[in-house]
Design an enzyme around this catalytic site. Structure first.
Site, short mmCIF file in Angstrom:
data_model
loop_
_atom_site.label_atom_id
_atom_site.label_comp_id
_atom_site.label_asym_id
_atom_site.label_seq_id
_atom_site.Cartn_x
_atom_site.Cartn_y
_atom_site.Cartn_z
N TYR A 144 0.87 -1.18 0.00
CA TYR A 144 0.00 0.00 0.00
C TYR A 144 0.90 1.23 0.00
O TYR A 144 1.83 1.33 0.80
CB TYR A 144 -0.89 -0.01 1.25
CG TYR A 144 -1.77 1.21 1.39
CD1 TYR A 144 -2.85 1.40 0.54
CD2 TYR A 144 -1.53 2.16 2.38
CE1 TYR A 144 -3.67 2.52 0.66
CE2 TYR A 144 -2.36 3.27 2.51
CZ TYR A 144 -3.42 3.45 1.65
OH TYR A 144 -4.24 4.54 1.78
N ASP A 239 9.37 2.67 -0.28
CA ASP A 239 8.34 3.33 0.52
C ASP A 239 8.60 2.94 1.98
O ASP A 239 8.22 1.86 2.43
CB ASP A 239 6.95 2.88 0.06
CG ASP A 239 5.84 3.54 0.88
OD1 ASP A 239 6.13 4.06 1.98
OD2 ASP A 239 4.69 3.51 0.44
N LYS A 267 4.91 9.14 8.82
CA LYS A 267 4.68 8.65 10.18
C LYS A 267 5.73 9.12 11.20
O LYS A 267 5.66 10.24 11.69
CB LYS A 267 4.54 7.13 10.17
CG LYS A 267 3.37 6.70 9.26
CD LYS A 267 2.95 5.29 9.47
CE LYS A 267 1.99 4.76 8.42
NZ LYS A 267 0.59 5.11 8.62
N1 HOZ Z 1 -3.03 3.31 6.20
C1 HOZ Z 1 -3.01 3.21 7.63
C2 HOZ Z 1 -2.69 1.83 8.05
N2 HOZ Z 1 -1.64 1.19 7.36
C3 HOZ Z 1 -4.29 3.73 8.26
C4 HOZ Z 1 -5.47 2.88 8.10
C5 HOZ Z 1 -6.77 3.60 8.45
O1 HOZ Z 1 -6.81 4.35 9.42
O2 HOZ Z 1 -7.73 3.42 7.71
#
Ligand code: HOZ
Length: 422
Positions: A144, A239, A267
């Site tokens: 992701y 990433d 982060k």
């Molecule tokens: N993308 C974050 C977790 N890998 C946040 C997920 C969320 O709060 O929907």
């Protein structure tokens, strides 16, 4: 446990925001519970709107590596606030933070500060395309990289959790240049380059995947990506939004000894404020405006409050002797407990996922063999025992330096007593 206030707030939130949330996974949808509304946090604890306290292993999905409300970071933010919240102009904090990032990530010879991981990835991909004058990119199923259009293809995190691997609302034309490879399988990458030897701008990868649950790279995987991209003149983008300043001060690239051409951070680098960064080789970054023709901008980029938090957090991490050894030691205790309960665990440093499958999880396909209901039961068991873990099978547990040995031992004991048939 009484959660009436959370229930009340959620009912109202659902009338105001899609699913009642501002980011999908926090809706708790895949674990069959209602979300908790958090009223405060401190150290390794969060407190919900009804006053229930939990040991927190989400840590805001990673930023809180030193725990919640670290005094030095809070102090730095308060001090910065006294001088104004935003200037939309240059200030010293940007220079100090950029210098600190570069000191830990020497591969980022030049960098830009932006506001979120999504923005950083989007900008890094644009810079790679502008530099190479090629359009295609390779990403891995289950990784992701935020929610920019071109990367919403077989994505991890909320996309797997919500069973929407390819988002609606993204025109096919915007993903036709996104090629998909299989994580931990260099042959799948080689095959794409053989098919399109001159048109792939970049390969983007989570050097330790953490958005399909934690999936560490197999030996040789990252090196193979380095070799293939070098051979075909493509940019290798790490990433490190999750792994940067988490697996080591210099991220996964330092841990695994592989130097990417470009890196994306988020982060931890923002100390809990909205801040991210992208950067890499000088010759690539010199193509970014105003030096070059790759455009990227932002009024709040390098915001003084966010940079103050980032500087304070990185400075604090630098002061702790063997921070990463300590994080590893603490998380290993949890791993051992899960194994003693017969659970299938993947761990990399202070990132860990318990998978409800007997299959070793090494990529998207094997992650998808996990039983979400099994995880939902585990999640509910932990929550009912005062432990707040990721509300999805396909995320990580994050351990912070603030997790006390006592709390780790208590959590380990609870995990060790978990029975799958619960
Ligand atoms: N993308 C974050 C977790 N890998 C946040 C997920 C969320 O709060 O929907």
């Amino acid at each position: 446990m009484i959660t009436a206030r959370s229930t009340e707030l959620f009912a109202k939130a659902k009338t105001l925001m899609p699913g009642g949330v501002n980011s999908p996974v926090r809706a708790f949808g895949s674990v069959g519970r209602e979300p908790l509304f958090i009223a405060g946090s401190h150290g390794d604890r969060i407190t919900d709107a009804d006053g229930n306290e939990y040991t927190d292993y989400v840590c805001s999905w990673g930023p809180d590596i030193l725990g919640h409300a670290h005094p030095a970071i809070i102090e730095a933010v308060k001090r910065a606030c006294d001088s104004g919240l935003t200037y939309g102009a240059c200030h010293e904090g940007e220079v100090i933070l950029a210098e600190k990032i570069k000191a830990h990530f020497p591969s980022m010879e030049m960098l830009r500060l932006v506001n979120s991981g999504t923005e950083a990835v989007m900008s890094a991909v644009r810079a790679a395309r502008g530099y190479t004058r090629r359009d295609r990119i390779v990403k891995f199923a289950g990784c992701y990289h935020g929610h920019s259009d071109g990367l919403l293809v077989k994505g991890g995190s909320g996309l797997i959790t919500g069973s929407i691997p390819d988002s609606a609302g993204v025109p096919a034309a915007l993903t036709e240049n996104t090629l998909l490879a299989r994580y931990n399988d260099p042959d799948s990458v080689q095959a794409l380059f053989e098919r399109c030897p001159d048109s792939i701008a970049a390969v983007i990868v989570e050097p330790c995947a953490a958005n399909m649950g934690v999936v560490p790279p197999k030996d040789g995987f990252l090196k193979a990506l380095r070799d293939i991209t070098e051979k075909y003149g493509a940019i290798l983008i790490f990433d490190e939004v999750i792994t940067g300043f988490r697996l080591s001060a210099g991220g996964a690239q330092e841990l695994y000894g592989i130097k990417p051409d470009m890196t994306v951070l988020g982060k931890i680098v923002g100390g809990g404020m909205p801040l991210a960064a992208y950067g890499g080789k000088r010759e690539i970054m010199e193509n970014v405006a105003p030096l070059g023709a790759v455009y990227q901008a932002g009024t709040l980029s390098g915001n003084p409050i966010a940079t103050a938090a980032g500087i304070a957090q990185i400075t604090e991490t630098e002061r702790i002797p063997d921070l990463y050894g300590e994080l590893d030691r603490k998380t290993a205790v949890l791993e051992a407990a899960a194994r003693s309960a017969g659970l299938n665990v993947n761990r990399c440093g202070s990132l860990m996922t318990v998978f409800f499958t007997d299959t070793p999880v090494t990529d998207y396909e094997t992650a998808m063999t996990a039983d979400r209901n099994g995880y939902a039961r585990f999640f509910a068991y932990l929550l009912d025992n005062g432990i707040y873990a990721a509300p999805s099978q396909f995320e990580a547990m994050f351990v912070s330096y603030a997790h006390s040995d006592g709390d780790i031992a208590k959590t380990a004991e609870i995990i060790a007593h978990y029975r799958k048939e619960n």
